[in-house]
Each structure stands twice: as structure tokens, then as C-alpha cells.
Design a protein around this motif. Structure first.
Motif, short mmCIF file in Angstrom:
data_model
loop_
_atom_site.label_atom_id
_atom_site.label_comp_id
_atom_site.label_asym_id
_atom_site.label_seq_id
_atom_site.Cartn_x
_atom_site.Cartn_y
_atom_site.Cartn_z
N THR A 2 66.11 -2.42 71.87
CA THR A 2 64.97 -3.26 71.00
C THR A 2 64.96 -4.33 70.92
OG1 THR A 2 65.93 -1.05 69.74
CG2 THR A 2 65.12 -2.78 68.56
N GLY A 3 63.47 -4.65 70.53
CA GLY A 3 63.44 -6.26 69.65
C GLY A 3 63.23 -6.51 68.41
N ILE A 4 63.04 -8.16 68.61
CA ILE A 4 63.10 -8.52 67.01
C ILE A 4 61.42 -8.94 66.78
CG2 ILE A 4 64.06 -9.90 65.57
CD1 ILE A 4 66.37 -8.73 65.16
N ILE A 5 60.49 -8.93 65.98
CA ILE A 5 59.57 -9.99 65.95
C ILE A 5 59.86 -10.69 64.97
CG2 ILE A 5 56.80 -10.08 65.27
CD1 ILE A 5 56.55 -7.09 66.59
N PHE A 6 59.55 -11.53 64.90
CA PHE A 6 60.48 -12.82 64.19
C PHE A 6 59.24 -14.01 64.03
CE2 PHE A 6 62.43 -14.67 67.78
CZ PHE A 6 62.72 -16.20 67.42
N CYS A 20 62.74 -20.11 59.71
CA CYS A 20 62.70 -18.78 60.49
C CYS A 20 63.57 -17.81 59.80
CB CYS A 20 63.86 -18.66 61.84
SG CYS A 20 63.92 -17.99 63.35
N GLU A 21 62.20 -16.61 59.90
CA GLU A 21 62.35 -15.54 59.55
C GLU A 21 61.75 -13.98 60.36
OE1 GLU A 21 59.65 -13.21 55.19
OE2 GLU A 21 59.06 -14.84 56.78
N ASN A 22 63.36 -13.27 60.32
CA ASN A 22 62.98 -12.29 61.04
C ASN A 22 62.03 -11.07 59.87
OD1 ASN A 22 63.43 -9.33 62.25
ND2 ASN A 22 65.06 -9.23 60.32
N MET A 23 61.01 -10.31 61.27
CA MET A 23 59.91 -9.90 60.36
C MET A 23 60.82 -8.02 60.31
SD MET A 23 57.64 -11.84 59.45
CE MET A 23 56.44 -11.22 59.06
N VAL A 24 60.53 -8.06 61.65
CA VAL A 24 60.59 -6.02 62.00
C VAL A 24 61.07 -6.28 63.64
CG1 VAL A 24 58.12 -6.03 62.67
CG2 VAL A 24 59.59 -4.36 61.56
N CYS A 25 61.85 -4.68 63.61
CA CYS A 25 62.33 -4.22 64.69
C CYS A 25 60.70 -4.14 66.07
CB CYS A 25 63.78 -2.99 65.39
SG CYS A 25 64.91 -4.12 64.21
N TYR A 38 53.81 -0.89 61.01
CA TYR A 38 52.98 -2.05 60.39
C TYR A 38 53.23 -2.55 59.66
CZ TYR A 38 48.73 -2.57 57.56
OH TYR A 38 47.68 -2.85 56.97
N ILE A 39 54.07 -2.23 58.49
CA ILE A 39 54.48 -3.06 56.68
C ILE A 39 55.06 -4.61 57.31
CG2 ILE A 39 56.03 -2.61 55.55
CD1 ILE A 39 55.59 0.93 54.76
N HIS A 192 63.75 -1.28 60.59
CA HIS A 192 62.20 -0.77 60.44
C HIS A 192 61.78 -1.12 61.40
CE1 HIS A 192 60.29 -3.84 57.97
NE2 HIS A 192 61.19 -3.97 58.23
N GLY A 193 60.92 -0.64 62.21
CA GLY A 193 60.31 -0.53 63.30
C GLY A 193 61.21 -0.31 65.05
N SER A 194 62.10 0.32 64.71
CA SER A 194 63.47 0.19 65.83
C SER A 194 63.31 1.97 66.58
CB SER A 194 65.19 0.20 65.85
OG SER A 194 65.31 0.48 64.34
N PRO A 195 63.82 1.92 67.41
CA PRO A 195 63.03 3.62 68.09
C PRO A 195 65.17 4.66 67.59
CG PRO A 195 64.31 2.02 70.23
CD PRO A 195 63.95 0.95 68.12
N VAL A 196 64.33 6.00 67.46
CA VAL A 196 64.89 6.33 67.32
C VAL A 196 64.54 7.43 68.89
CG1 VAL A 196 65.75 9.07 66.50
CG2 VAL A 196 65.16 6.94 64.78
#
Length: 261
Positions: A2-6, A20-25, A38-39, A192-196
Motif C-alpha cells: 500500500t502506498g500514499i498519494i500526498f 505537506c498533506e496526505n491525500m489517500v492510500c 476517487y473521493i 481509504h483507497g487501501s486494498p482488502v
């Protein structure tokens, strides 16, 4: 995995005052395609936040640092899915996307991050470009385990509610989204955006995207995961995945030859 978009926002190159802002996984679905919520990440995010003048986006995943510039984005708001086609393939571990929707009672695991994560304070400018000095996410990972309570097709009709122009309030707009209802919850930010994963098969069976909210405590009671079946459909719709060919038996192959002659 799992990664992060920031996002990094700043006024001028080289300044020490930046945000610096973490957006989503996010996670790899092929060696050159990344899936995310998408959110949390879409084309609207590329508008620079006031009072800043410049914005750069990065993905940190599997110890890679990827600077997002003009990558192709394929957006599916009604499924809460964004697919990012990278400029080149990466040597990443790819887990199979399950083709089964009904995952009832399946034991699952989720790889995400601590809420409020901001692990990238050390940035420098080199040759007019931002360079990340620390790119390991290992100490920030959080694993959750549980099971699939239910499988549902979810629609949230909010067409009559306009988007919040400030971007502070998220208006969900889901339509016929095949979803897995999970036995655990948490804080949406950082997850949110992380895998299951299906614990038994190690296949990806979904992506966290929303959930039943406990409004007073600002927490998700039980997470919803977009089914991997929907991700596969969106990959095909975007032309990013070839439709799988149906396996046929040797006898059927011979019949086909006979019918052609």
C-alpha cells in the motif's frame, strides 16, 4: 504494497515554509497502473490551494517515489475509483484481483496507515525540483483483520446536493457500486483507497472507499470496500485490461475447426 498519494503546496521554490498533506492510500493493480479512491484523489485536486502558488503531487509506494505530473487519470466517480496510468512499469509485487463478488464470511486483512499520517516533513529543492529525503512507510503501516459481513450493491443519490466549493465537505455519489461490508471500522483518513485481501487466497477482493458513519465521533463503524469485480470492469472500460479469453476444451477447439471448414 500500500502506498500514499500526498500533496506539497508552496509559494516559491526553495522555501522552508510549505504544506505537506496526505491525500489517500493507493496500490498497484498492474506494474504500471495504480488504483485509489476517487473521493481522495481526482483531477479537481490539481487546483492549487490558496494561499499557495504551486502544488506538486507524489506517490510513495514500495520504496518508490513517483512524481505525478501528466500521468493519465481514469475516473469513475460513481464507483469512487481513480486509476492512474504511470509513465513506465515498476518492479512491484502485484496481487491478483479476485473475479468473485460474493465474498460473504471471508476472512480479510487490510494494509493501511495510521490516521493523520504525515511522514514526509523532510523535503529539499534540487535543480528546481522537490526531492523527498525520507521515503520509507514501514513504521507507519497498520494491519486490520476481520471478515465480510455482507455483500451489497450500493447507491447513494446525492445529485440534488451541490459540491462544497471549499472542498472541506465530501459529497458521496455512488451508483450500483458492488461492495463488501466489513466487520471493522476506523478513521477514513489514512485508510481509504487501501486494498482488502482474502486471507486464504491472498487475492485483492476490494478497496476501502466509504462506510457507515458514527457522526459524533467522526469514525467509520464498518468500512465498505469496492469489490475487485468493479475494479476489473473499470480497467476494461478504460482500455487498460484485455478481456479474458474463455478457456475451451480440446474437443470444443476441434468442433470450432470443423465448423470453420
Amino acid at each position: 504494497m500500500t502506498g500514499i498519494i500526498f500533496r506539497v503546496s508552496y509559494d516559491k521554490q526553495g522555501q522552508k515554509n510549505y504544506e505537506c498533506e496526505n491525500m489517500v492510500c493507493c496500490f498497484f493493480v498492474t506494474k504500471e497502473i495504480i488504483a485509489t479512491n476517487y473521493i481522495g484523489f481526482n483531477k479537481k485536486n490539481f487546483v492549487t490551494k490558496k494561499p499557495f502558488k504551486f502544488t506538486d503531487f507524489f506517490i510513495i509506494i514500495d520504496d518508490y517515489v513517483i512524481n505525478l505530473s501528466d500521468e493519465e487519470l481514469f475516473e469513475f466517480p460513481d464507483k469512487s475509483l481513480t486509476l492512474i496510468k504511470l509513465k513506465r512499469p515498476y518492479d512491484a509485487e502485484i496481487h491478483k484481483l479476485s473475479e468473485e463478488f460474493d465474498q460473504s464470511d471471508v476472512l480479510v486483512s487490510n494494509d493501511s496507515f495510521k490516521p493523520g499520517l504525515n511522514p514526509f516533513p523532510q523535503l529539499v529543492f534540487r535543480n528546481n525540483k522537490i526531492v523527498i529525503l525520507s521515503d520509507s512507510l514501514d513504521k507507519f503501516h497498520v494491519e486490520k483483520k476481520g471478515y465480510v459481513i455482507d455483500v451489497r450493491t450500493i447507491t447513494i443519490d446525492t445529485d440534488n446536493i451541490p459540491d462544497d466549493p471549499t472542498g472541506k465537505q465530501i459529497i458521496p455519489r455512488f451508483k450500483d457500486a458492488k461492495s463488501l461490508i466489513l466487520s471493522f471500522g476506523g478513521v477514513l483518513n489514512g485508510m481509504h483507497g487501501s486494498p482488502v485481501f482474502n486471507v486464504t487466497t491472498n487475492e485483492i477482493i476490494g478497496m476501502l472507499y466509504w462506510g457507515k458513519e458514527d457522526v459524533p465521533n467522526k469514525r467509520i463503524v464498518d468500512f465498505w470496500a469496492l469489490s475487485s469485480v468493479e475494479i476489473i470492469k473499470c480497467l476494461k472500460k478504460a482500455g487498460l485490461k484485455e478481456k479474458s479469453k474463455k478457456n475451451i476444451s480440446f474437443i470444443e477447439w476441434l468442433r470450432g475447426l470443423f465448423n470453420k471448414s
